[in-house]
Design an enzyme around this catalytic site. Structure first.
Site, short mmCIF file in Angstrom:
data_model
loop_
_atom_site.label_atom_id
_atom_site.label_comp_id
_atom_site.label_asym_id
_atom_site.label_seq_id
_atom_site.Cartn_x
_atom_site.Cartn_y
_atom_site.Cartn_z
N ASP A 148 0.83 -1.19 0.00
CA ASP A 148 0.00 0.00 0.00
C ASP A 148 0.87 1.25 0.00
O ASP A 148 1.86 1.32 0.74
CB ASP A 148 -0.90 -0.03 1.24
CG ASP A 148 -1.87 1.12 1.31
OD1 ASP A 148 -2.74 1.21 0.44
OD2 ASP A 148 -1.74 1.94 2.23
N GLU A 201 1.63 -0.46 -5.01
CA GLU A 201 0.72 0.63 -5.33
C GLU A 201 1.63 1.85 -5.46
O GLU A 201 2.08 2.41 -4.46
CB GLU A 201 -0.31 0.85 -4.22
CG GLU A 201 -1.30 1.96 -4.56
CD GLU A 201 -2.25 2.27 -3.41
OE1 GLU A 201 -3.43 2.56 -3.69
OE2 GLU A 201 -1.81 2.23 -2.25
#
Length: 686
Positions: A333, A369
């Site tokens: 993330d 990401e």
């Protein structure tokens, strides 16, 4: 046990290491004066015994506790200066969870007591989970490395809470994923890899506590090695059983990890772990104002992953998951934080170098990401060559094409061809890019066709949260409708986008539930909706869409022209001299230069060629047509080979249409707002 000793301490092994005759404890803090071990019984509100860790080597405080047994409940307290303007926030009244804990006796629950000031001397122990000293089984084995393939992003509780194929006691938990009916569903839609949204133990946000809401996504972790007891009450052993069940079906498992921030929030947030152990070490602070926290994540704090002790911690986290559960890889993330140095992003950052050199991690799947909200945070295409990346360019460009935006045929072709503009450098391949149109963050696939505006008021932020620019459309009615024409038009668009994801070069990804039409009723930021908003409604599943998704996945696997990990260039790739792709207009002729940017063009065809997978049957040519116009397109098919015929394998406007032979001498009709796939097959001469 009356005291801890330093003679048996093991400063290289952080956390709690269980031995036959006791337990070694070690914790890292460069700025604490002393660290104390706190021991609890199962019923203790506060600790029954407290011992100073007697050994110190560099930043490691350590000690050996003779006689302690597996299952011992413990925590830490840290003594040191409380000087917020200097970045130090030590508070002895706060019980701290071991960052290396592999099991907790309860979930984290937010309490105002976790964030009180030191002068209040409010003991936080009654509100903090205790770590459990456990002996992990470090012999789990991931599957051999391969590119992820068709990937399925999955929120554990949302997927299983209302799943009729899951027994009542397993609903809402990770164990549901090993149920036979669930495994059969995965096989039916043809997925290769599951990407689990975070399962590490997390702490809910203060403002959600005040609103009576709770975080269900889990992107607010504290202890990165310990699974959250709400999702995996059986701990790491339960995670391992589920991974093994998925492996038995040939499905790899990725774990979404959040190494960019912790659930301790901003400077006024709770003190439960890193802030209390060494705020100045673990978090990034402005050089000219160490009393503040840099917020490149939008979550209040940012881990200083550029510092070797912090990078080493996260590498140890990854190793723990691989060695104890067999996890095949990780999705990171806001991964720009992992490479963020004082002078900007670099693939030479300590974390990347450590992962590449680690014998356990170097051959795992790593998916970034590739953005955060800090300066220079958008790094799509810039991660190490062996890494994969989510790519928002595919998401946005495909949405805009199917919305009907002008002049996007060339852009769509670039995305379908593997996004060479992003990834064709440094030896990377199309699979480096994860192609998706919907993810957990944003509208569901169905909601893209039903809502122009986000509807997030239930989140308690007056609709300010979530993306504003969604490239969505609603067919003239905002939200739910019983108008059969609108319902069918929306379903047709969903199928067309699903087909675009699975027919493009790259790594296709969908979100659990999008294969049957899940809706969040226009909420594009459901992180705090632990309710029917994100719990999949299996009773309303679109069975035709499920079957259609499975057919697409099967086509992709069967025909190399749809799945080769090579950028489409228009040049031959074997000795027969046939181009790997010819981009086609409706009349069967290649697109001219002016066609690529023509504002009124909504149609794109492609004739794909790949080396034959079966030299006898051929199957090396595939035609794919994308028609985003509202009206039908009459298409002239290319001439097949001397013994070839075309078979319509799939048409998204009619998902249950059986494959059939089509006459290449007659015009072929591609229905409006649809995708069609035709396969050239060789037949024996009569």
């Amino acid at each position: 046990m009356d005291e801890l000793t330093a003679e048996r301490g093991a400063p290289a092994a952080l956390g709690a290491t269980v031995h036959d005759d006791g337990i070694e404890f070690a914790v890292y803090s460069e700025n604490a004066d002393d660290i104390y071990l706190c021991l609890f019984s199962a019923t203790d509100i506060t600790e029954s015994r407290r011992f100073r860790l007697p050994g110190r080597q560099g930043g490691v405080c350590y000690g050996f506790a003779p006689g302690l047994q597996p299952g011992t409940r413990y925590g830490f307290r840290a003594k040191g200066p409380y000087q917020p303007t200097e970045g130090h926030r030590f508070d002895f009244s706060k019980l701290l969870v071991d960052p290396y804990a592999r099991a907790l006796d309860r979930p984290f629950v937010y309490s105002p007591a976790l964030a009180t000031a030191p002068e209040e001397q409010l003991d936080s122990a009654p509100f903090v989970p205790r770590a459990l000293a456990v002996s992990p089984s470090p012999d789990a084995r991931p599957l051999p490395f391969r590119a992820p393939g068709f990937t399925y992003e999955l929120l554990v509780k949302g997927f299983s809470q209302r799943n009729p194929g899951v027994s009542a006691e397993k609903r809402g938990t990770l164990a549901a994923l090993a149920e036979p009916a669930v495994l059969d569903h995965f096989a039916r839609i043809g997925i290769d890899t599951i990407e689990l949204m975070p399962i590490a133990a997390w702490l809910g946000e203060r403002h959600l506590h005040q609103l009576g809401l709770s975080n269900v996504w889990g992107y607010n972790p504290i202890t990165h090695m310990a699974p959250d007891p709400r999702l995996a009450p059986g701990g790491l052993a339960e995670v391992r059983r589920v991974v093994e069940a998925l492996h038995a079906r040939g499905i790899r498992v990725l774990l979404d990890v959040v190494f960019n921030h912790s659930g301790e929030a901003d400077e006024t947030g709770p003190t439960v772990c890193f802030r209390g152990l060494d705020n100045k070490l673990y978090y990034r602070t402005p050089p000219d104002n160490p009393g503040l926290l840099i917020n490149d994540t939008g979550c209040g704090n940012t881990f200083a992953v550029d510092r070797p002790p912090v990078a080493r911690y996260f590498v140890d986290v990854l190793r723990s998951w691989v060695e104890t559960t067999g996890i095949d890889g990780f999705r990171y993330d806001l991964a720009t934080v992992l490479g963020r140095l004082p002078d900007g992003f670099s693939i030479e950052a300590p974390f990347f170098r450590m992962v590449a050199a680690d014998p356990v991690l170097k051959d795992r799947i790593h998916v970034a990401e590739p953005w955060d909200i800090g300066p220079g945070g958008y790094q799509v295409g810039s991660f190490p060559p062996s890494w994969f990346e989510w790519q928002d360019r595919f998401r946005d460009d495909v949405r805009r094409f199917w919305r009907g935006d002008a002049g996007l045929v060339g852009t769509l072709a670039t995305r379908i061809a593997g996004s060479a503009d992003i990834y064709d450098r440094g030896g990377r391949k199309p699979s480096a890019g994860f192609n998706f149109v919907a993810a957990h963050d944003g509208f569901s696939l169905a909601d893209l066709t039903a809502y122009v505006e986000k509807h997030n008021r239930a989140n308690g932020e007056n609709n300010r949260d979530g993306h504003n620019d969604n490239h969505s459309w609603n067919h003239g009615v905002e939200g739910e409708t019983k108008d059969p024409a609108i319902v069918e038009a929306r379903r047709r668009d969903v199928r067309a986008m699903m087909a675009t994801v699975l027919l493009a070069r790259g790594t296709p990804m969908i979100v659990a539930g999008d294969e049957f039409g899940r809706s969040q009723k226009g909420n594009n930021n459901g992180y705090c909706q632990d309710n029917e908003t994100v719990w999949l409604d299996w009773a309303k599943a679109d069975e035709k869409l499920i079957a259609f998704t499975g057919r697409l996945a099967a086509l992709r696997k069967r025909y190399p022209a749809l799945s080769l990990d090579r950028f489409l260039t228009g040049a031959p790739i074997d000795g027969d001299g046939v181009p790997d792709v010819v981009w086609l207009k409706e009349d069967g002729k290649p697109l001219a230069v002016a066609d690529w940017t023509a504002p009124d063009r909504r149609f794109l065809g492609m004739a794909l060629h790949a080396p034959a997978s079966d030299p006898v049957a051929g199957h090396n040519r595939v035609l794919v047509y994308f028609n985003a116009a509202p009206g039908d397109a009459r298409v002239r098919l290319p001439l097949p080979g001397p013994t070839g015929i075309y078979r319509l394998a799939l048409s998204s406007d009619a998902p249950d249409l059986a494959p059939r032979v089509v006459d290449h001498r007659a015009d072929f009709v591609v229905r409006g707002r649809s995708v069609a796939v035709l396969i050239e097959e060789n037949v024996s001469p009569a």
